[in-house]
Write a protein that holds these residues in place. Structure first.
Motif: not given
Length: 232
Positions: A107, A111, A137, A142, A152, A154, A157
């Motif tokens: 993961y 990102i 972020n 994202i 993803p 959010y 996340h």
């Protein structure tokens, strides 16, 4: 107050009392139990209960949506048979999604890839005083929708930000596998340390071990109930 997320047990242990002191400085109307419960909340998601060995074990996984084109599609091509020369007509390919469970290392790499893709796509680079962490972020990065690949959640996340801040490199395009292995073996020791401290303040019923064991037993009970309902 945000306490650093540690990937190493030794670093976590060495900084425990320093962080506890900062915790008290930030809020005088608190106690060590509150501090331990905060620590529990950020490390518990990376653990599970092992029934066969009656202990905690690492479970650093996350669910993401995975978009892909199914193999059974005809790639959106049909034929107009009303003409002597058949014409191919593109009707579009419909992708589908499925929930996929991946490791936190995978993961984190995803990102990181998204961040670098954002730079390349927009033909920009980081500012002089910025690092990768300034973008972990970034809402547009994202939540960007791609035709295939991981997408993803959010909100989920947000809960993984402490780990990502500790694990992702400040620069570069590849995550550190050795660092992840260290975390994978350290997180159980960190949890045991937290539980030991909770026991010392007479709050072991709130421990990571107690909660994960109870949750695991509840899942087994629910599966058994479902099985009995189906059989009946």
């Amino acid at each position: 107050m945000e306490i650093p997320f540690y990937l190493s047990f030794r670093e976590f242990e060495n900084q425990y009392y320093n962080n506890l002191e900062k915790w008290f400085e930030n809020d005088q109307n608190t106690n060590e139990t509150d501090f331990l419960l905060y620590l529990k909340s950020i490390y518990k998601p990376y653990l599970c209960y092992n029934f066969s060995e009656d202990r905690l074990q690492a479970d650093a996984m996350i669910q993401v949506k995975n978009f892909f084109f199914p193999y059974h599609e005809n790639f959106g091509i049909s034929f107009n048979i009303n003409h002597s020369n058949a014409k191919k007509i593109k009707t579009g390919i419909n992708n589908v999604s499925e929930l996929k469970t991946i490791s936190m290392m995978e993961y984190a790499q995803h990102i990181l890839d998204r961040i670098h893709h954002y730079f390349q796509k927009n033909k920009i680079s980081m500012k002089e005083n910025e690092t990768i962490l300034n973008y972990i972020n970034h809402y547009e990065i994202i939540t960007a929708k791609e035709k295939t690949g991981y997408c993803p959640d959010y909100n989920l996340h947000q809960k993984k930000l402490p780990f990502l801040k500790a694990f992702l490199p400040h620069f570069g395009s590849t995550v550190d596998m050795a660092l992840y292995r260290n975390f994978y073996f350290s997180v159980v020791r960190i949890a045991d340390f937290i539980d030991f401290k909770l026991k010392a303040v007479e709050s072991f019923e709130l421990s990571i071990y107690s909660e994960l064991r109870s949750e695991a037993m509840m899942r087994i009970h629910m599966r058994n109930q479902t099985f009995l309902t189906v059989c009946n």
